[in-house]
Each structure stands twice: as C-alpha cells, then as structure tokens.
Design an enzyme around this catalytic site. Structure first.
Site, short mmCIF file in Angstrom:
data_model
loop_
_atom_site.label_atom_id
_atom_site.label_comp_id
_atom_site.label_asym_id
_atom_site.label_seq_id
_atom_site.Cartn_x
_atom_site.Cartn_y
_atom_site.Cartn_z
N LYS A 116 0.83 -1.22 0.00
CA LYS A 116 0.00 0.00 0.00
C LYS A 116 0.86 1.26 0.00
CE LYS A 116 -4.26 -1.87 0.45
NZ LYS A 116 -5.68 -1.83 0.59
N LYS A 198 -3.55 -10.56 -6.74
CA LYS A 198 -4.89 -10.85 -6.22
C LYS A 198 -5.93 -9.86 -6.75
CE LYS A 198 -5.69 -8.22 -2.04
NZ LYS A 198 -6.46 -8.10 -0.85
N LYS A 201 -10.76 -5.12 -4.52
CA LYS A 201 -11.90 -4.24 -4.82
C LYS A 201 -11.52 -2.78 -5.01
CE LYS A 201 -13.64 -4.53 -0.20
NZ LYS A 201 -12.54 -4.01 0.63
P1 ATP Z 1 -8.69 -3.32 -0.69
O1 ATP Z 1 -8.60 -3.53 -2.15
O2 ATP Z 1 -9.47 -2.12 -0.29
O3 ATP Z 1 -7.39 -3.43 0.02
P2 ATP Z 1 -9.61 -5.99 -0.52
O4 ATP Z 1 -10.42 -6.26 -1.71
O5 ATP Z 1 -8.24 -6.58 -0.45
O6 ATP Z 1 -9.58 -4.48 -0.16
P3 ATP Z 1 -10.54 -6.35 2.21
O7 ATP Z 1 -11.69 -5.54 2.66
O8 ATP Z 1 -9.21 -5.89 2.65
O9 ATP Z 1 -10.52 -6.54 0.64
O10 ATP Z 1 -10.74 -7.84 2.62
C1 ATP Z 1 -11.94 -8.45 2.98
C2 ATP Z 1 -11.79 -9.96 2.99
O11 ATP Z 1 -11.71 -10.46 1.66
C3 ATP Z 1 -10.54 -10.46 3.70
O12 ATP Z 1 -10.88 -11.63 4.44
C4 ATP Z 1 -9.60 -10.81 2.59
O13 ATP Z 1 -8.68 -11.80 2.96
C5 ATP Z 1 -10.58 -11.31 1.54
N1 ATP Z 1 -10.05 -11.14 0.20
C6 ATP Z 1 -9.69 -9.97 -0.39
N2 ATP Z 1 -9.26 -10.17 -1.65
C7 ATP Z 1 -9.36 -11.52 -1.87
C8 ATP Z 1 -9.05 -12.35 -2.99
N3 ATP Z 1 -8.60 -11.85 -4.11
N4 ATP Z 1 -9.27 -13.69 -2.86
C9 ATP Z 1 -9.76 -14.22 -1.71
N5 ATP Z 1 -10.05 -13.47 -0.62
C10 ATP Z 1 -9.86 -12.15 -0.69
#
Ligand code: ATP
Ligand code: LTN
Length: 337
Positions: A116, A198, A201
């Site tokens: 980040k 990965k 969002k």
């Molecule tokens: P950001 O993009 O804002 O960092 P993010 O999409 O990584 O957010 P978070 O809100 O940080 O999502 O995570 C919410 C949940 O979703 C966590 O349990 C995280 O491990 C899971 N998660 C996020 N991205 C993935 C992915 N690509 N595959 C599986 N699990 C995921």
C-alpha cells in the site's frame, strides 16, 4: 451446541469499494456457512478504510451498502452481531493501548504495508503502518477463537497473535489468542487480466480485472469471457497456468465443488466452452444476491435498525474487554463518563 460451548468468530471487511468476487469467495461466502455453528461478529471496517483517502459522502454510502450486502448474502442479524466499526469507540481506545505493545519494526515488515505504501506514495500515513494493530484490537475485543479471512490476511493474524501473547505474558490471560480460518479453495482469487496478482476491490487501473458483486450480470459474464488464459488448450489446474487455474478456483468455489471435480467437468472441453460455463455459474450465484440487495437497501428503516442494534450489542462486549485491559495497564477504574 449450547451457547456456552459455542466458539466465537470475528471478521471484518473494509467499505473501500463494492466487494469483489474475491471478497465473496475468500470471505463472505464462508461467513454465511459459519453462522449456524458459531457466535459470529462481523464488522464493516470503516476505520481501516480511511488509511487510504476516501470521499466522505461516498464512504458513508459504501458503508451502508456493504452492510446491506452482508444481509443480502444471508447473514442473519438476529443470530449474529453485524456492526460498523466506528460506532464502537472501544476499538480506537484499545488500538492506542496496543500500539504501545507493538514494535515499529514488526509493522514495517508487513507485506500489505509495503504494497500500500508503494501504491499510495503520496500518503504513507501512520494509520497505514499501524493498520494491523487496529485489526488486532477488533479481534481481541470480542475474544474471537477463529478469524475467517482470505490468504492475504494471514500475516496480520500472526501479528495479532503475537500482540495478544505479549500482552498476556505481561498481565495474565487477558486476551484469547485467535486462530486463522482460511478456506482450502478460493482463499486467493486472482485478477482476471493479471492472474499473478490478487483481485482487489479498490483496484482502479483495469475494470476488466475485477468482478464486482454489483456489476451488471452481462458485464460479469463478459469479464469472465475476456479473462486471460494461455496458449495451451487443456483445462487443468497447474502453477504454470495461472489464468485457467484461477477460473477453475472460481468455478469450484461458486459451485461448491473441489478442484478435481471442477477439472473433471471440463475434461476435453475447449477454453470457450469452459469460460462460458464459469460465467454462467458465477452469474447464477450472484443473481439472487443482487435481487436481495435491491430489496434490502430500499428498506432504509430496516437497515438503520440493524446498524443501531448491532452497535449496541457489539459495544457491550467490547467495553467489557476494554475495561479489563484498562485495569491491567493501570488506568483508573471508572465507568465511561
Ligand atoms: P482493498 O482492495 O481495499 O485493500 P480488498 O479487496 O483486499 O480491499 P478487504 O476488505 O481488505 O478486501 O478484505 C476483505 C476480505 O476479503 C478479507 O478476508 C480478505 O482476505 C478477503 N479477500 C480480499 N481479496 C481476496 C481475494 N482476491 N481472494 C480471496 N479473498 C480475498
Ligand atoms: N484488514 C482486513 C479487514 C479487517 C479484519 C479485521 C479482518 C479489519 N479488521 C478483523 C478480520 C478481522 C482485510 O481483510 N483487509
């Protein structure tokens, strides 16, 4: 199971955007399955979300929408605690205390902090660094036994355990040391255009890389049909086939099959047939969620009542733990003024 024996589950998600298919498969889908066997506490981590700049009106909307989406996916607010992190002041208070039991060096080693910081070079604020301490505070306030998350959060769970153990070694058994609960299939869904990173969002560079749960269903199908694959023709799970393996992971997760069963479904099939089947399976899984989301989010009074009740139920538990911690570190024993 009687209530006394039930284990506590805690998890949270940032309202940093519409949840992706990765969030659904890695986290949300599993939360729904856990609610019958555990006492579950699920939070909207809006305090974590401001470690990256957010537009205030948008953040408020995304927070409510995420809560409505939790409900739409089938999380029952009567059986579970569903709340907004900033509604419970104990999080910020425990966060401060635990900051004083966490070393800068261990925070600087966190992969998410490094990622980040590189992505938001203009705003490497100290919240980005201490993010895992707030996450530890979330989990420890509710004495969680298990924390269901995707693979990317493993390191943050480890530091949570370290902080809890460090505190307990100094003051006695104050905190429950939690375990991670990471799914076997689907813990790391990758981007459709870049299957070596990965799916996230908050990604904005390439819309086709991410499926958002509230995307138009036709758009979802098209994104899958355009997903990057490889020049081979075989639908097979393999490290050297990241695109196909990711689609197999997605298919297996949304149809509740194993990877082997998913591979067997496409023995001899070409990539076009395979992608169409994956698209259909995803669309059919998401369709009812979108319908429920539309219905629930239109009912403003209902969403308000869930938020209000959730905050009260969460605060009761969190304040109990906080009060114990305050006593241990030597703060005056006074109920909140
Ligand atoms: P950001 O993009 O804002 O960092 P993010 O999409 O990584 O957010 P978070 O809100 O940080 O999502 O995570 C919410 C949940 O979703 C966590 O349990 C995280 O491990 C899971 N998660 C996020 N991205 C993935 C992915 N690509 N595959 C599986 N699990 C995921
Ligand atoms: N950092 C988490 C979201 C989160 C969380 C938590 C997850 C905040 N607090 C407590 C589990 C337990 C993420 O998924 N990025």
């Amino acid at each position: 199971m009687s209530n006394e024996q039930r284990k506590v589950i805690y998890s949270a998600m940032q309202p940093s955007g519409v949840p992706s298919l990765g969030n659904y498969i890695g986290a949300l889908k599993n939360w729904v399955n856990l609610q019958n066997d555990y006492d579950c506490v699920f939070a909207i981590a809006n305090m974590h979300a401001i470690t990256v700049r957010q537009e205030p009106a948008q953040l408020r909307k995304k927070t409510r929408d995420l809560l409505a989406l939790f409900l739409a996916i089938g999380i029952d607010p009567e059986k579970n605690i569903l709340y907004i992190q900033s509604d419970v002041t104990a999080h910020a208070q425990l966060n401060w205390i635990l900051n004083c039991y966490t070393y800068v060096g261990e925070l600087q080693r966190m992969t998410q902090f490094k990622d980040k910081s590189a992505k938001h070079e203009e705003n490497i604020n100290s919240g980005l660094l201490t993010y895992p301490v707030l996450m530890a505070s979330d989990i420890l306030l509710y004495k969680a036994d298990l924390v269901p998350v995707g693979e990317d959060q493993r390191q943050h769970l480890e530091i949570t355990r370290d902080i809890a153990e460090r505190f307990n070694n100094l003051y006695g058994e104050v905190f429950k040391v939690p375990e991670g609960f990471i799914p076997k299939v689907g813990a790391r869904i990758m981007g459709l255009q870049n299957p070596t990173r990965k799916m996230s969002k908050s990604e904005s560079d390439n819309e086709n890389n991410v499926i958002y749960l509230l995307d138009d269903l036709k758009v979802i199908a098209n994104k899958i049909k355009r997903a990057v694959t490889d020049s081979d023709t075989e639908v097979r799970y393999s490290e050297d086939k990241p695109g196909i393996s990711n689609l197999l992971n997605i298919y297996a997760s949304v149809t509740d099959k194993t990877i082997e069963e998913a591979e067997a479904d496409f023995k001899g099939a070409n990539y076009g047939t395979f992608k169409s089947a994956v698209a259909e399976a995803v669309v059919e899984r998401i369709r009812p969620i979108q319908e429920e989301f539309a219905r629930i989010s239109a009912d403003k009074a209902y969403v308000d009542s869930v938020i209000e009740q959730g905050a009260q139920k969460a605060a009761r538990i969190a304040n109990k733990t906080l009060s114990k911690v305050k006593k241990k570190v030597g703060f005056p024993d006074r109920p909140g003024l």
